[in-house]
Design a protein around this motif. Structure first.
Motif, PDB file in Angstrom:
ATOM      1  N   LEU A 133       0.879  -1.209  -0.169  1.00 38.81           N
ATOM      2  CA  LEU A 133      -0.125   0.385   0.095  1.00 38.81           C
ATOM      3  C   LEU A 133       0.474   0.900  -0.517  1.00 38.81           C
ATOM      4  CD1 LEU A 133      -3.173   1.339   0.218  1.00 38.81           C
ATOM      5  CD2 LEU A 133      -2.287   1.341   2.911  1.00 38.81           C
ATOM      6  N   ALA A 134       0.861   2.188  -0.982  1.00 38.42           N
ATOM      7  CA  ALA A 134       1.435   3.123  -1.283  1.00 38.42           C
ATOM      8  C   ALA A 134       0.909   4.270   0.169  1.00 38.42           C
ATOM      9  CB  ALA A 134       1.444   3.922  -2.495  1.00 38.42           C
ATOM     10  N   LEU A 135       2.064   4.869   1.011  1.00 33.98           N
ATOM     11  CA  LEU A 135       1.844   5.482   1.746  1.00 33.98           C
ATOM     12  C   LEU A 135       2.341   6.873   1.238  1.00 33.98           C
ATOM     13  CD1 LEU A 135       2.453   3.002   4.870  1.00 33.98           C
ATOM     14  CD2 LEU A 135      -0.502   4.089   4.096  1.00 33.98           C
ATOM     15  N   PRO A 136       2.074   7.958   2.525  1.00 32.86           N
ATOM     16  CA  PRO A 136       3.330   9.627   2.557  1.00 32.86           C
ATOM     17  C   PRO A 136       4.896   9.130   3.019  1.00 32.86           C
ATOM     18  CG  PRO A 136       1.322  10.197   3.516  1.00 32.86           C
ATOM     19  CD  PRO A 136       1.124   8.026   3.348  1.00 32.86           C
ATOM     20  N   ARG A 137       5.972   9.332   2.155  1.00 28.69           N
ATOM     21  CA  ARG A 137       7.100   9.366   2.736  1.00 28.69           C
ATOM     22  C   ARG A 137       7.643   8.171   2.017  1.00 28.69           C
ATOM     23  NH1 ARG A 137       7.891  10.390   8.115  1.00 28.69           N
ATOM     24  NH2 ARG A 137      10.020  11.705   7.631  1.00 28.69           N
ATOM     25  N   THR A 138       7.203   6.559   1.911  1.00 30.76           N
ATOM     26  CA  THR A 138       7.477   5.837   1.732  1.00 30.76           C
ATOM     27  C   THR A 138       8.281   5.714  -0.185  1.00 30.76           C
ATOM     28  OG1 THR A 138       5.662   4.719   0.759  1.00 30.76           O
ATOM     29  CG2 THR A 138       6.797   5.017   2.853  1.00 30.76           C
ATOM     30  N   GLU A 139       8.259   6.630  -0.684  1.00 30.57           N
ATOM     31  CA  GLU A 139       9.130   6.320  -1.873  1.00 30.57           C
ATOM     32  C   GLU A 139      10.253   5.410  -2.495  1.00 30.57           C
ATOM     33  OE1 GLU A 139       6.956  10.358  -2.339  1.00 30.57           O
ATOM     34  OE2 GLU A 139       7.854   9.330  -1.237  1.00 30.57           O
ATOM     35  N   ALA A 140      10.963   5.412  -1.104  1.00 31.38           N
ATOM     36  CA  ALA A 140      12.031   5.187  -1.284  1.00 31.38           C
ATOM     37  C   ALA A 140      12.018   4.071  -0.938  1.00 31.38           C
ATOM     38  CB  ALA A 140      13.468   5.603  -0.618  1.00 31.38           C
ATOM     39  N   TYR A 141      11.660   3.906   0.418  1.00 24.86           N
ATOM     40  CA  TYR A 141      11.542   2.193   1.173  1.00 24.86           C
ATOM     41  C   TYR A 141      10.060   1.372   0.271  1.00 24.86           C
ATOM     42  CZ  TYR A 141      10.626  -1.041   5.004  1.00 24.86           C
ATOM     43  OH  TYR A 141      10.910  -1.853   5.756  1.00 24.86           O
ATOM     44  N   GLY A 142       9.368   1.932   0.305  1.00 24.10           N
ATOM     45  CA  GLY A 142       8.094   1.426  -0.433  1.00 24.10           C
ATOM     46  C   GLY A 142       8.366   0.630  -1.839  1.00 24.10           C
ATOM     47  N   ALA A 143       9.733   1.500  -2.631  1.00 27.76           N
ATOM     48  CA  ALA A 143       9.449   1.000  -3.601  1.00 27.76           C
ATOM     49  C   ALA A 143      11.422  -0.142  -4.237  1.00 27.76           C
ATOM     50  CB  ALA A 143      10.333   1.719  -4.540  1.00 27.76           C
ATOM     51  N   SER A 144      11.368  -0.075  -3.027  1.00 28.55           N
ATOM     52  CA  SER A 144      12.619  -1.066  -2.806  1.00 28.55           C
ATOM     53  C   SER A 144      12.311  -2.876  -1.885  1.00 28.55           C
ATOM     54  CB  SER A 144      13.522  -0.197  -2.426  1.00 28.55           C
ATOM     55  OG  SER A 144      13.266  -0.465  -0.328  1.00 28.55           O
ATOM     56  N   LYS A 145      10.912  -2.578  -1.373  1.00 25.19           N
ATOM     57  CA  LYS A 145      10.031  -3.250  -1.144  1.00 25.19           C
ATOM     58  C   LYS A 145       9.279  -4.080  -1.770  1.00 25.19           C
ATOM     59  CE  LYS A 145      12.352  -4.139   2.953  1.00 25.19           C
ATOM     60  NZ  LYS A 145      13.918  -5.241   3.229  1.00 25.19           N
ATOM     61  N   ALA A 146       8.862  -3.203  -2.601  1.00 27.84           N
ATOM     62  CA  ALA A 146       8.129  -3.797  -3.884  1.00 27.84           C
ATOM     63  C   ALA A 146       8.525  -4.498  -4.639  1.00 27.84           C
ATOM     64  CB  ALA A 146       7.008  -2.666  -4.767  1.00 27.84           C
ATOM     65  N   ALA A 147      10.082  -3.717  -5.404  1.00 28.95           N
ATOM     66  CA  ALA A 147      11.078  -4.540  -5.636  1.00 28.95           C
ATOM     67  C   ALA A 147      11.105  -6.689  -4.948  1.00 28.95           C
ATOM     68  CB  ALA A 147      12.315  -3.962  -6.312  1.00 28.95           C
ATOM     69  N   VAL A 148      11.824  -5.760  -3.961  1.00 28.09           N
ATOM     70  CA  VAL A 148      11.917  -7.322  -3.433  1.00 28.09           C
ATOM     71  C   VAL A 148      11.071  -8.241  -3.685  1.00 28.09           C
ATOM     72  CG1 VAL A 148      12.635  -7.938  -0.914  1.00 28.09           C
ATOM     73  CG2 VAL A 148      13.684  -6.087  -2.178  1.00 28.09           C
ATOM     74  N   GLY A 149       9.951  -7.789  -2.601  1.00 29.12           N
ATOM     75  CA  GLY A 149       9.106  -8.749  -3.118  1.00 29.12           C
ATOM     76  C   GLY A 149       8.329  -9.742  -4.595  1.00 29.12           C
ATOM     77  N   TYR A 150       8.518  -8.626  -5.960  1.00 28.72           N
ATOM     78  CA  TYR A 150       8.423  -9.209  -7.118  1.00 28.72           C
ATOM     79  C   TYR A 150       9.580 -10.055  -7.073  1.00 28.72           C
ATOM     80  CZ  TYR A 150       7.304  -8.942 -12.503  1.00 28.72           C
ATOM     81  OH  TYR A 150       7.119  -8.967 -13.580  1.00 28.72           O
ATOM     82  N   LEU A 151      11.045 -10.119  -6.753  1.00 31.79           N
ATOM     83  CA  LEU A 151      12.278 -10.386  -7.148  1.00 31.79           C
ATOM     84  C   LEU A 151      11.579 -12.025  -6.572  1.00 31.79           C
ATOM     85  CD1 LEU A 151      15.263 -11.257  -7.868  1.00 31.79           C
ATOM     86  CD2 LEU A 151      15.657  -9.832  -5.623  1.00 31.79           C
ATOM     87  N   ALA A 152      11.166 -11.818  -5.244  1.00 26.80           N
ATOM     88  CA  ALA A 152      11.070 -13.332  -5.031  1.00 26.80           C
ATOM     89  C   ALA A 152      10.079 -14.185  -5.535  1.00 26.80           C
ATOM     90  CB  ALA A 152      10.786 -13.061  -3.553  1.00 26.80           C
ATOM     91  N   ARG A 153       9.402 -14.377  -5.762  1.00 28.81           N
ATOM     92  CA  ARG A 153       7.868 -14.477  -6.598  1.00 28.81           C
ATOM     93  C   ARG A 153       8.688 -14.836  -7.696  1.00 28.81           C
ATOM     94  NH1 ARG A 153       4.843 -10.296  -5.407  1.00 28.81           N
ATOM     95  NH2 ARG A 153       4.276  -9.007  -7.593  1.00 28.81           N
ATOM     96  N   ALA A 154       8.821 -14.620  -8.240  1.00 27.09           N
ATOM     97  CA  ALA A 154       9.991 -14.348  -9.660  1.00 27.09           C
ATOM     98  C   ALA A 154      10.523 -15.416  -9.035  1.00 27.09           C
ATOM     99  CB  ALA A 154      10.322 -13.294 -10.861  1.00 27.09           C
ATOM    100  N   LEU A 155      11.773 -15.489  -8.936  1.00 30.17           N
ATOM    101  CA  LEU A 155      12.855 -16.561  -8.150  1.00 30.17           C
ATOM    102  C   LEU A 155      12.130 -17.862  -8.180  1.00 30.17           C
ATOM    103  CD1 LEU A 155      15.129 -14.865  -6.173  1.00 30.17           C
ATOM    104  CD2 LEU A 155      15.747 -15.506  -8.370  1.00 30.17           C
ATOM    105  N   ARG A 156      10.605 -18.001  -7.134  1.00 25.39           N
ATOM    106  CA  ARG A 156      10.083 -18.457  -6.895  1.00 25.39           C
ATOM    107  C   ARG A 156       9.877 -19.803  -8.292  1.00 25.39           C
ATOM    108  NH1 ARG A 156       5.371 -16.626  -3.630  1.00 25.39           N
ATOM    109  NH2 ARG A 156       7.282 -16.541  -2.337  1.00 25.39           N
ATOM    110  N   LEU A 157       9.365 -18.933  -9.460  1.00 22.33           N
ATOM    111  CA  LEU A 157       9.057 -19.738 -10.274  1.00 22.33           C
ATOM    112  C   LEU A 157      10.180 -19.989 -10.661  1.00 22.33           C
ATOM    113  CD1 LEU A 157       6.782 -16.847 -11.695  1.00 22.33           C
ATOM    114  CD2 LEU A 157       5.737 -19.425 -11.504  1.00 22.33           C
TER     115      LEU A 157
END
Length: 246
Positions: A133-157
């Motif tokens: 969920l996008a929240l104020p001030r989290t442009e850097a942290y949230g985007a980095s963790k979204a990338a990490v989550g996508y990375l994990a799902r792709a690696l799982r495949l």
């Protein structure tokens, strides 16, 4: 012999996991940059082997992780950092620092450990519920963790055919030195002890996606499933900073 390697083991969740796994009789490789804390961990238990390196340095990471005292069956990639963007004013250097640690540091570590991975191993990648969920001030942290989550799902495949399991961990607020820097309300915060217990239980069960605390992360996931317009309206009402009157 059960063995686990943990990155980010010198603080917060990672440090607690290292101690708890050692108490359970696991052999632990504790990775981090803080030499004093690594020494403290190794003195605490003969089951903990410290490894000091900077995972943002690819060559150093490859060199240190090329030879391990034993081959773990569980790999917990937990290292990360958080910085906030204030007032929506983009700070490219801040963004680079966060991405360097949270995303590129993760990929450096994965490249370094992949020669050791075998069928039956599990790799746990620690993301954040902030990616849902996008929240104020989290442009850097949230985007980095979204990338990490996508990375994990792709690696799982990609790793499924090799028999290597991937778990993505989505914590809510946990009382750590990182969250101590926050100057806003953090609802349903849990202790590092509770976080460690949730992670260890989830990994023992072999879950693919691990969310905790359950109530808080379910609320965020439900909000994240709403249409973006509704998400924006909700967050703007309850979380966004109020506009100042001219």
């Amino acid at each position: 012999m059960s063995g686990v390697l943990i990155t980010g083991a010198t603080s917060g969740i990672g440090k607690q996991l290292a101690q708890d796994y050692a108490r359970q009789g696991w052999q632990v490789i504790a990775c981090g940059r803080n030499e004093d804390v690594l020494d403290e961990l190794s003195e605490m238990s003969t089951s903990i082997t410290p490894l000091r390196f900077d995972l943002t340095d690819l060559e150093q990471t490859l060199a240190v992780l090329s030879e391990l005292p034993f081959t773990p069956t569980l790999w917990i990639l937990n290292a990360g950092d958080c910085e906030y963007i204030d007032d929506g004013v983009m700070d490219a250097k801040l963004m680079t620092r966060v991405m360097q640690i949270n995303v590129l540091g993760m990929t450096n570590t994965i490249e370094a450990i992949q020669p050791h991975l075998k069928a039956g191993h599990r790799v746990a990648i620690v993301g954040s519920i902030a990616s849902e969920l996008a929240l104020p001030r989290t442009e850097a942290y949230g985007a980095s963790k979204a990338a990490v989550g996508y990375l994990a799902r792709a690696l799982r495949l990609d790793w499924a055919s090799k028999g290597i399991d991937v778990t993505c961990v989505f914590p809510g607020f946990v009382a750590t030195p990182l969250t101590e820097k926050n100057n806003f309300d953090m609802p349903m915060m849990i202790s590092v002890e509770s976080a460690s217990q949730a992670i260890r239980r989830g990994l023992e069960k072999g879950v693919a996606n691990l969310y905790f605390p359950v109530r808080f992360t379910w609320i965020i996931r439900l909000l994240g499933a709403l249409p973006y317009r509704w998400q924006y309206q909700f967050v703007s009402r309850f979380f966004a900073p109020k506009r100042t009157k001219q």
